[in-house]
Design a protein around this motif. Structure first.
Motif, PDB file in Angstrom:
ATOM      1  N   ARG A   1     -31.468  -1.436 -44.940  1.00 43.11           N
ATOM      2  CA  ARG A   1     -30.834  -2.357 -43.805  1.00 43.11           C
ATOM      3  C   ARG A   1     -30.810  -3.709 -44.580  1.00 43.11           C
ATOM      4  NH1 ARG A   1     -33.872  -0.641 -38.178  1.00 43.11           N
ATOM      5  NH2 ARG A   1     -33.415   1.477 -38.074  1.00 43.11           N
ATOM      6  N   PHE A   2     -31.894  -3.927 -45.144  1.00 43.85           N
ATOM      7  CA  PHE A   2     -31.672  -5.594 -45.706  1.00 43.85           C
ATOM      8  C   PHE A   2     -30.627  -5.729 -46.709  1.00 43.85           C
ATOM      9  CE2 PHE A   2     -32.999  -7.997 -49.376  1.00 43.85           C
ATOM     10  CZ  PHE A   2     -33.287  -9.448 -48.819  1.00 43.85           C
ATOM     11  N   ILE A   3     -30.689  -4.745 -47.730  1.00 39.38           N
ATOM     12  CA  ILE A   3     -29.630  -4.626 -48.756  1.00 39.38           C
ATOM     13  C   ILE A   3     -27.921  -4.567 -47.952  1.00 39.38           C
ATOM     14  CG2 ILE A   3     -28.332  -3.073 -50.481  1.00 39.38           C
ATOM     15  CD1 ILE A   3     -31.365  -2.140 -51.069  1.00 39.38           C
ATOM     16  N   ASP A   4     -27.961  -3.970 -46.977  1.00 34.94           N
ATOM     17  CA  ASP A   4     -26.476  -3.877 -46.346  1.00 34.94           C
ATOM     18  C   ASP A   4     -26.322  -5.285 -45.673  1.00 34.94           C
ATOM     19  OD1 ASP A   4     -26.261  -1.185 -46.963  1.00 34.94           O
ATOM     20  OD2 ASP A   4     -26.555  -0.483 -44.993  1.00 34.94           O
ATOM     21  N   HIS A   5     -27.364  -5.909 -45.079  1.00 34.60           N
ATOM     22  CA  HIS A   5     -26.966  -7.175 -44.597  1.00 34.60           C
ATOM     23  C   HIS A   5     -26.805  -8.404 -45.412  1.00 34.60           C
ATOM     24  CE1 HIS A   5     -27.591 -10.551 -41.653  1.00 34.60           C
ATOM     25  NE2 HIS A   5     -28.357 -10.990 -42.399  1.00 34.60           N
ATOM     26  N   ILE A   6     -27.622  -8.455 -46.479  1.00 32.90           N
ATOM     27  CA  ILE A   6     -27.132  -9.466 -47.328  1.00 32.90           C
ATOM     28  C   ILE A   6     -25.990  -9.324 -48.138  1.00 32.90           C
ATOM     29  CG2 ILE A   6     -29.914 -10.201 -47.584  1.00 32.90           C
ATOM     30  CD1 ILE A   6     -29.792  -8.975 -50.321  1.00 32.90           C
ATOM     31  N   THR A   7     -25.581  -7.987 -48.349  1.00 34.52           N
ATOM     32  CA  THR A   7     -24.419  -7.737 -49.212  1.00 34.52           C
ATOM     33  C   THR A   7     -23.132  -8.241 -48.140  1.00 34.52           C
ATOM     34  OG1 THR A   7     -25.365  -5.829 -50.350  1.00 34.52           O
ATOM     35  CG2 THR A   7     -23.081  -5.912 -50.233  1.00 34.52           C
ATOM     36  N   ASP A   8     -23.211  -7.847 -46.911  1.00 33.80           N
ATOM     37  CA  ASP A   8     -22.314  -8.143 -46.098  1.00 33.80           C
ATOM     38  C   ASP A   8     -22.057  -9.850 -46.052  1.00 33.80           C
ATOM     39  OD1 ASP A   8     -21.688  -5.682 -45.388  1.00 33.80           O
ATOM     40  OD2 ASP A   8     -22.830  -5.468 -43.554  1.00 33.80           O
ATOM     41  N   HIS A   9     -23.062 -10.272 -46.376  1.00 32.71           N
ATOM     42  CA  HIS A   9     -22.984 -11.727 -46.129  1.00 32.71           C
ATOM     43  C   HIS A   9     -22.971 -12.969 -47.379  1.00 32.71           C
ATOM     44  CE1 HIS A   9     -24.163 -10.518 -41.953  1.00 32.71           C
ATOM     45  NE2 HIS A   9     -23.651 -11.618 -41.685  1.00 32.71           N
ATOM     46  N   SER A  10     -23.271 -12.119 -48.406  1.00 34.99           N
ATOM     47  CA  SER A  10     -23.223 -12.895 -49.842  1.00 34.99           C
ATOM     48  C   SER A  10     -21.709 -13.389 -50.097  1.00 34.99           C
ATOM     49  CB  SER A  10     -23.226 -11.780 -50.929  1.00 34.99           C
ATOM     50  OG  SER A  10     -23.019 -12.577 -52.138  1.00 34.99           O
ATOM     51  N   HIS A  11     -21.800 -14.775 -50.597  1.00 41.03           N
ATOM     52  CA  HIS A  11     -20.642 -15.297 -50.925  1.00 41.03           C
ATOM     53  C   HIS A  11     -19.815 -14.668 -51.939  1.00 41.03           C
ATOM     54  CE1 HIS A  11     -23.222 -17.165 -54.101  1.00 41.03           C
ATOM     55  NE2 HIS A  11     -21.998 -17.072 -54.809  1.00 41.03           N
ATOM     56  N   HIS A  12     -20.511 -13.823 -52.745  1.00 35.75           N
ATOM     57  CA  HIS A  12     -19.663 -13.060 -53.943  1.00 35.75           C
ATOM     58  C   HIS A  12     -18.842 -11.998 -53.210  1.00 35.75           C
ATOM     59  CE1 HIS A  12     -21.886 -15.156 -56.962  1.00 35.75           C
ATOM     60  NE2 HIS A  12     -23.199 -14.614 -56.597  1.00 35.75           N
ATOM     61  N   THR A  13     -19.559 -11.175 -52.519  1.00 32.14           N
ATOM     62  CA  THR A  13     -18.537 -10.137 -51.660  1.00 32.14           C
ATOM     63  C   THR A  13     -17.770 -10.719 -50.687  1.00 32.14           C
ATOM     64  OG1 THR A  13     -20.696  -9.735 -50.002  1.00 32.14           O
ATOM     65  CG2 THR A  13     -20.813  -8.576 -51.993  1.00 32.14           C
ATOM     66  N   GLU A  14     -18.147 -11.892 -50.060  1.00 33.37           N
ATOM     67  CA  GLU A  14     -17.372 -12.492 -48.911  1.00 33.37           C
ATOM     68  C   GLU A  14     -15.961 -12.542 -49.947  1.00 33.37           C
ATOM     69  OE1 GLU A  14     -19.068 -15.609 -46.988  1.00 33.37           O
ATOM     70  OE2 GLU A  14     -19.881 -14.249 -45.428  1.00 33.37           O
ATOM     71  N   SER A  15     -16.186 -13.268 -50.996  1.00 31.48           N
ATOM     72  CA  SER A  15     -14.873 -13.615 -51.756  1.00 31.48           C
ATOM     73  C   SER A  15     -14.111 -12.636 -52.266  1.00 31.48           C
ATOM     74  CB  SER A  15     -15.425 -14.311 -53.249  1.00 31.48           C
ATOM     75  OG  SER A  15     -14.364 -14.602 -54.122  1.00 31.48           O
ATOM     76  N   MET A  16     -14.849 -11.370 -52.591  1.00 31.20           N
ATOM     77  CA  MET A  16     -14.177 -10.147 -53.070  1.00 31.20           C
ATOM     78  C   MET A  16     -13.625  -9.535 -51.889  1.00 31.20           C
ATOM     79  SD  MET A  16     -14.084  -9.620 -56.450  1.00 31.20           S
ATOM     80  CE  MET A  16     -13.827 -11.561 -56.417  1.00 31.20           C
ATOM     81  N   ARG A  17     -14.177  -9.658 -50.801  1.00 31.57           N
ATOM     82  CA  ARG A  17     -13.412  -8.733 -49.718  1.00 31.57           C
ATOM     83  C   ARG A  17     -12.250  -9.798 -49.327  1.00 31.57           C
ATOM     84  NH1 ARG A  17     -18.866  -8.002 -47.973  1.00 31.57           N
ATOM     85  NH2 ARG A  17     -18.595  -9.977 -46.396  1.00 31.57           N
ATOM     86  N   GLY A  18     -12.181 -10.911 -49.459  1.00 34.10           N
ATOM     87  CA  GLY A  18     -10.909 -12.027 -49.133  1.00 34.10           C
ATOM     88  C   GLY A  18      -9.869 -11.393 -50.198  1.00 34.10           C
ATOM     89  N   LEU A  19     -10.239 -11.170 -51.432  1.00 31.45           N
ATOM     90  CA  LEU A  19      -9.103 -10.645 -52.582  1.00 31.45           C
ATOM     91  C   LEU A  19      -8.561  -9.357 -52.139  1.00 31.45           C
ATOM     92  CD1 LEU A  19      -7.996 -10.998 -55.245  1.00 31.45           C
ATOM     93  CD2 LEU A  19      -9.904  -9.797 -56.186  1.00 31.45           C
TER      94      LEU A  19
END
Length: 198
Positions: free
Chosen positions: A46-64
């Motif tokens: 659950r922790f891994i899923d949560h921080i992955t959803d909110h990481s600036h790295h992943t947010e940037s890629m999801r934006g792409l």
């Protein structure tokens, strides 16, 4: 993060591995009936899923990806990252990918008393079609994404995800290498907090 990353982040502990596998299927506080280290694995998932959803790295890629894949960009990104982990496996683990996968399949067996019918059903498909082994090849990722697409609501965008991976391969791989070491460190720290409250 998809299955391979979660399993890697069990740090070769069998009960953490079982808990990580169970993480998507145990909701709310139902995890408390399991042995402590399986509980830790579920909570780590659950922790891994949560921080992955909110990481600036992943947010940037999801934006792409969002312009191509819409609200399915996060699902695709999880699979992409598992691909980059598989391709670069020897950078992160002393065992070969093949050895690690065999270890996972031997620990997650159908006679495990903590796996319910739904989990065993998924596990059977995982082993039969070697989901973990095929992450390494783009063709394997394509199969995974297309199979996921067929299980999603009609008109989902995951059928486009293999082509999006090919078109953005370098940027996605760079993002993975920036994020995954941070995730490893955060996961180890989270496990330390479990130990301190044991």
């Amino acid at each position: 993060m998809n299955y391979l990353a979660h399993f890697y982040l069990s740090f070769d502990e069998p009960q953490l591995l079982v808990g990580q596998f169970m993480g998507d299927y145990i909701k709310g506080s139902k995890y408390t009936v399991y042995p402590q280290r399986i509980q830790d694995g579920i909570l780590l998932h659950r922790f891994i899923d949560h921080i992955t959803d909110h990481s600036h790295h992943t947010e940037s890629m999801r934006g792409l990806l969002r312009g191509h894949l819409g609200r399915y960009s996060g699902i695709a990104l999880d699979v992409y990252y598992d691909h980059f982990l598989a391709v670069n496996w020897n950078t992160f683990h002393k065992k070969s990918l093949e050895e690690f996968i065999q270890w996972v399949y031997s620990e997650l067996h159908e006679d495990n008393p903590f796996l319910n019918e739904e989990m065993n059903y998924i596990l059977g498909y995982m082993k039969k079609y070697d989901w973990l082994g095929r992450y390494k090849n783009v063709s394997g990722i394509e199969k995974t994404l297309l199979e996921m697409s067929r299980r999603m609501p009609a008109h989902n965008t995951l059928s486009k995800a293999p082509e999006v991976l090919k078109d953005n391969y370098t940027a996605l791989e760079k993002s993975f290498f920036m994020y995954f070491p941070e995730l490893i460190a955060a996961s180890k720290h989270k496990l330390d907090t479990f130990a301190s409250h044991g």
